[in-house]
Design a protein around this motif. Structure first.
Motif, PDB file in Angstrom:
ATOM      1  N   LEU A 230       0.825  -1.205   0.000  1.00 38.19           N
ATOM      2  CA  LEU A 230       0.000   0.000   0.000  1.00 38.19           C
ATOM      3  C   LEU A 230       0.859   1.255   0.000  1.00 38.19           C
ATOM      4  O   LEU A 230       0.587   2.217  -0.725  1.00 38.19           O
ATOM      5  CB  LEU A 230      -0.920  -0.014   1.220  1.00 38.19           C
ATOM      6  CG  LEU A 230      -1.925   1.130   1.320  1.00 38.19           C
ATOM      7  CD1 LEU A 230      -2.931   1.042   0.188  1.00 38.19           C
ATOM      8  CD2 LEU A 230      -2.635   1.105   2.672  1.00 38.19           C
ATOM      9  N   ILE A 231       1.939   1.249   0.786  1.00 37.66           N
ATOM     10  CA  ILE A 231       2.833   2.410   0.827  1.00 37.66           C
ATOM     11  C   ILE A 231       3.488   2.636  -0.529  1.00 37.66           C
ATOM     12  O   ILE A 231       3.523   3.755  -1.055  1.00 37.66           O
ATOM     13  CB  ILE A 231       3.893   2.217   1.934  1.00 37.66           C
ATOM     14  CG1 ILE A 231       3.228   2.258   3.313  1.00 37.66           C
ATOM     15  CG2 ILE A 231       4.980   3.299   1.842  1.00 37.66           C
ATOM     16  CD1 ILE A 231       4.123   1.780   4.424  1.00 37.66           C
ATOM     17  N   GLY A 232       4.019   1.557  -1.119  1.00 36.75           N
ATOM     18  CA  GLY A 232       4.655   1.687  -2.427  1.00 36.75           C
ATOM     19  C   GLY A 232       3.692   2.132  -3.505  1.00 36.75           C
ATOM     20  O   GLY A 232       4.035   2.962  -4.356  1.00 36.75           O
ATOM     21  N   GLY A 233       2.460   1.612  -3.476  1.00 34.54           N
ATOM     22  CA  GLY A 233       1.482   2.008  -4.479  1.00 34.54           C
ATOM     23  C   GLY A 233       1.046   3.447  -4.340  1.00 34.54           C
ATOM     24  O   GLY A 233       0.951   4.182  -5.325  1.00 34.54           O
ATOM     25  N   LEU A 234       0.797   3.902  -3.099  1.00 33.61           N
ATOM     26  CA  LEU A 234       0.369   5.283  -2.891  1.00 33.61           C
ATOM     27  C   LEU A 234       1.462   6.282  -3.235  1.00 33.61           C
ATOM     28  O   LEU A 234       1.182   7.375  -3.737  1.00 33.61           O
ATOM     29  CB  LEU A 234      -0.079   5.484  -1.438  1.00 33.61           C
ATOM     30  CG  LEU A 234      -1.372   4.786  -1.021  1.00 33.61           C
ATOM     31  CD1 LEU A 234      -1.639   4.994   0.459  1.00 33.61           C
ATOM     32  CD2 LEU A 234      -2.543   5.286  -1.847  1.00 33.61           C
ATOM     33  N   LEU A 235       2.711   5.932  -2.971  1.00 34.90           N
ATOM     34  CA  LEU A 235       3.819   6.847  -3.272  1.00 34.90           C
ATOM     35  C   LEU A 235       4.221   6.839  -4.740  1.00 34.90           C
ATOM     36  O   LEU A 235       5.102   7.601  -5.135  1.00 34.90           O
ATOM     37  CB  LEU A 235       5.042   6.489  -2.420  1.00 34.90           C
ATOM     38  CG  LEU A 235       4.944   6.815  -0.931  1.00 34.90           C
ATOM     39  CD1 LEU A 235       6.189   6.345  -0.206  1.00 34.90           C
ATOM     40  CD2 LEU A 235       4.745   8.304  -0.722  1.00 34.90           C
ATOM     41  N   SER A 236       3.567   6.013  -5.549  1.00 36.71           N
ATOM     42  CA  SER A 236       3.952   5.936  -6.962  1.00 36.71           C
ATOM     43  C   SER A 236       3.562   7.174  -7.756  1.00 36.71           C
ATOM     44  O   SER A 236       3.962   7.313  -8.911  1.00 36.71           O
ATOM     45  CB  SER A 236       3.331   4.693  -7.614  1.00 36.71           C
ATOM     46  OG  SER A 236       1.919   4.759  -7.568  1.00 36.71           O
ATOM     47  N   PHE A 237       2.783   8.102  -7.161  1.00 33.35           N
ATOM     48  CA  PHE A 237       2.510   9.346  -7.876  1.00 33.35           C
ATOM     49  C   PHE A 237       3.748  10.243  -7.920  1.00 33.35           C
ATOM     50  O   PHE A 237       3.794  11.206  -8.679  1.00 33.35           O
ATOM     51  CB  PHE A 237       1.321  10.093  -7.265  1.00 33.35           C
ATOM     52  CG  PHE A 237       1.570  10.670  -5.902  1.00 33.35           C
ATOM     53  CD1 PHE A 237       2.048  11.951  -5.750  1.00 33.35           C
ATOM     54  CD2 PHE A 237       1.298   9.924  -4.771  1.00 33.35           C
ATOM     55  CE1 PHE A 237       2.257  12.476  -4.498  1.00 33.35           C
ATOM     56  CE2 PHE A 237       1.506  10.443  -3.510  1.00 33.35           C
ATOM     57  CZ  PHE A 237       1.996  11.723  -3.366  1.00 33.35           C
ATOM     58  N   VAL A 238       4.771   9.938  -7.095  1.00 28.91           N
ATOM     59  CA  VAL A 238       6.067  10.599  -7.201  1.00 28.91           C
ATOM     60  C   VAL A 238       6.971   9.688  -8.023  1.00 28.91           C
ATOM     61  O   VAL A 238       7.126   8.510  -7.688  1.00 28.91           O
ATOM     62  CB  VAL A 238       6.696  10.835  -5.816  1.00 28.91           C
ATOM     63  CG1 VAL A 238       7.954  11.681  -5.942  1.00 28.91           C
ATOM     64  CG2 VAL A 238       5.700  11.482  -4.886  1.00 28.91           C
ATOM     65  N   PRO A 239       7.550  10.166  -9.130  1.00 35.93           N
ATOM     66  CA  PRO A 239       8.352   9.294  -9.997  1.00 35.93           C
ATOM     67  C   PRO A 239       9.469   8.585  -9.228  1.00 35.93           C
ATOM     68  O   PRO A 239      10.278   9.231  -8.548  1.00 35.93           O
ATOM     69  CB  PRO A 239       8.925  10.256 -11.042  1.00 35.93           C
ATOM     70  CG  PRO A 239       7.961  11.392 -11.072  1.00 35.93           C
ATOM     71  CD  PRO A 239       7.447  11.535  -9.667  1.00 35.93           C
ATOM     72  N   TYR A 240       9.479   7.270  -9.299  1.00 40.41           N
ATOM     73  CA  TYR A 240      10.511   6.392  -8.753  1.00 40.41           C
ATOM     74  C   TYR A 240      10.503   6.310  -7.219  1.00 40.41           C
ATOM     75  O   TYR A 240      11.116   5.394  -6.664  1.00 40.41           O
ATOM     76  CB  TYR A 240      11.921   6.807  -9.212  1.00 40.41           C
ATOM     77  CG  TYR A 240      12.049   6.912 -10.705  1.00 40.41           C
ATOM     78  CD1 TYR A 240      11.992   5.789 -11.512  1.00 40.41           C
ATOM     79  CD2 TYR A 240      12.189   8.145 -11.325  1.00 40.41           C
ATOM     80  CE1 TYR A 240      12.103   5.876 -12.885  1.00 40.41           C
ATOM     81  CE2 TYR A 240      12.292   8.259 -12.702  1.00 40.41           C
ATOM     82  CZ  TYR A 240      12.247   7.118 -13.476  1.00 40.41           C
ATOM     83  OH  TYR A 240      12.346   7.226 -14.833  1.00 40.41           O
ATOM     84  N   VAL A 241       9.860   7.236  -6.521  1.00 44.73           N
ATOM     85  CA  VAL A 241       9.903   7.212  -5.064  1.00 44.73           C
ATOM     86  C   VAL A 241       9.107   6.033  -4.530  1.00 44.73           C
ATOM     87  O   VAL A 241       9.553   5.325  -3.614  1.00 44.73           O
ATOM     88  CB  VAL A 241       9.385   8.546  -4.483  1.00 44.73           C
ATOM     89  CG1 VAL A 241       9.222   8.452  -2.967  1.00 44.73           C
ATOM     90  CG2 VAL A 241      10.331   9.677  -4.836  1.00 44.73           C
ATOM     91  N   GLY A 242       7.907   5.801  -5.085  1.00 43.08           N
ATOM     92  CA  GLY A 242       7.108   4.670  -4.629  1.00 43.08           C
ATOM     93  C   GLY A 242       7.816   3.347  -4.834  1.00 43.08           C
ATOM     94  O   GLY A 242       7.836   2.483  -3.947  1.00 43.08           O
ATOM     95  N   PHE A 243       8.439   3.197  -6.014  1.00 42.24           N
ATOM     96  CA  PHE A 243       9.169   1.958  -6.289  1.00 42.24           C
ATOM     97  C   PHE A 243      10.347   1.790  -5.336  1.00 42.24           C
ATOM     98  O   PHE A 243      10.559   0.703  -4.769  1.00 42.24           O
ATOM     99  CB  PHE A 243       9.660   1.968  -7.736  1.00 42.24           C
ATOM    100  CG  PHE A 243      10.645   0.877  -8.059  1.00 42.24           C
ATOM    101  CD1 PHE A 243      10.218  -0.423  -8.261  1.00 42.24           C
ATOM    102  CD2 PHE A 243      12.005   1.153  -8.141  1.00 42.24           C
ATOM    103  CE1 PHE A 243      11.125  -1.430  -8.547  1.00 42.24           C
ATOM    104  CE2 PHE A 243      12.910   0.153  -8.420  1.00 42.24           C
ATOM    105  CZ  PHE A 243      12.472  -1.144  -8.624  1.00 42.24           C
TER     106      PHE A 243
END
Length: 372
Positions: A230-243
């Motif tokens: 969930l954290i990785g998916g939600l942060l994916s609106f920032v390029p590369y940060v979620g990943f």
């Protein structure tokens, strides 16, 4: 100049009213997302007021069901992840120390010491950043859920905006200067396309990535897999940060949990993120977002950090849409500049169109005067 002035005025108004904007921003976003559905219901013969009420009720029932079903489980996992993260970091450092003799034999004592210091510092900083982001998201999410204003004002704002959406658009269109109406309509159409790409397209990407990472990591047996996905998916609106955040958290937990007896699961977690990054970069963004945003990732990251610093959680919601709008206005300004005499020079400008000939005025008859 007018577009730039309106944009600056909007930023100033957002800064002044930032403490009360959250329910209105969420309501406006919800209305923008649901307006196509209401338009479709209106074509079927359902009145706009009834269609707006029906769509909002269905959305609220769906959201409340998801909150009641998932929030307790996610809150427990995020709390456990935050509490257990220091222990995972310590165990990972112990694991690295066990590998040091092999690295020493391969690289030599000096390079091994440099590698150990760099890895320890990198892991510490990365996990510290991930924990900070995780805690901030959890705190922000709980604040949003427990805010009465968001729960009660947002549906009201969304309902009235949906009911009067066509009227508002018509009023704005009527206020456009007649001489430049077609040009301004073109700019507004570009802004609408960019906003659709940001809100609808990127929102769909975030939803798909959340479902993918949560499901895949949970099926792989990773501890706190639901929270990490969930954290990785939600942060994916920032390029590369979620990943990067999701990958760092998953690999830290996977190495401590599975190595060395179940090392195959470490490879499975690694493959989950390789497949996820491939899907995000080559399928989801090109298909769902496309070229509508057309923003450099560096500028997007700067906008996210800058708006979050200025406006807090509201800034995170507004950063990408406002960056998309500013990108449209910047491209429009560059186009106008390349058509101006400053860029082309006076000799290369097309000749001005001839002015229309004034209409002939009828000759006035002499006034009759009193005769003798």
């Amino acid at each position: 100049m007018i577009w730039a002035g309106l944009f600056v005025a909007a930023i100033l108004l957002l800064w002044v009213f930032r403490s009360i904007l959250l329910p209105f921003v969420v309501g406006l976003t919800l209305a923008y997302l649901l307006n196509p559905v209401v338009n479709w219901l209106q074509k079927l013969g359902i009145g706009r007021s009834w269609g707006s009420m029906l769509v909002l009720l269905l959305v609220l029932i769906l959201l409340l069901g998801l909150l009641l079903a998932l929030v307790p489980l996610i809150a427990v996992q995020i709390g456990g992840l935050i509490a257990g993260l220091p222990g995972y970091v310590a165990d990972l450092q112990d694991l690295l120390r066990q590998w040091m003799p092999q690295f020493t034999e391969w690289l030599g004592p000096e390079r091994t010491a440099q590698l150990e210091g760099s890895l320890t510092d990198l892991i510490g900083r990365g996990v510290e950043f991930a924990g900070l982001v995780t805690g901030t998201l959890a705190q922000s999410g709980l604040t949003v859920i427990n805010t009465i204003a968001v729960l009660f004002i947002t549906p009201v704002v969304a309902f009235y905006l949906l009911v009067d959406w066509e009227g508002m658009v018509k009023k704005v269109d009527d206020l456009l200067p007649r001489r430049y109406r077609s040009e301004i309509r073109g700019v507004l159409a570009d802004i609408d396309g960019a906003m659709a790409g940001v809100i609808r397209g990127q929102g769909s990407v975030i939803l798909v990535l959340c479902v993918y990472y949560c499901t895949a990591l949970t099926l792989a047996g990773l501890n706190y897999g639901l929270a990490i996905g969930l954290i990785g998916g939600l942060l994916s609106f920032v390029p590369y940060v979620g990943f990067l955040v999701g990958f760092a958290l998953s690999m830290t937990v996977a190495l401590v949990q599975f190595w060395p007896d179940q090392w195959v699961f470490v490879l499975i977690v690694l493959m989950i993120y390789i497949v996820g990054q491939f899907l995000e970069g080559n399928i989801l963004y090109p298909k769902l977002v496309g070229q509508s945003i057309n923003i450099n990732p560096v500028w997007l990251m700067f906008a996210l950090f800058a708006f979050a610093l200025l406006f807090g959680f509201v800034g995170l919601l507004l950063a990408v849409p406002l960056a998309a709008i500013s990108g449209v206005l910047t491209r429009f300004a560059l186009t106008k500049y390349q058509q101006s005499s400053l860029y082309l020079g006076p000799d290369e400008l097309p000749p001005p169109a001839p002015l229309p000939e004034p209409a002939a005025t009828p000759a006035r008859k002499p006034r009759a005067t009193a005769g003798k």
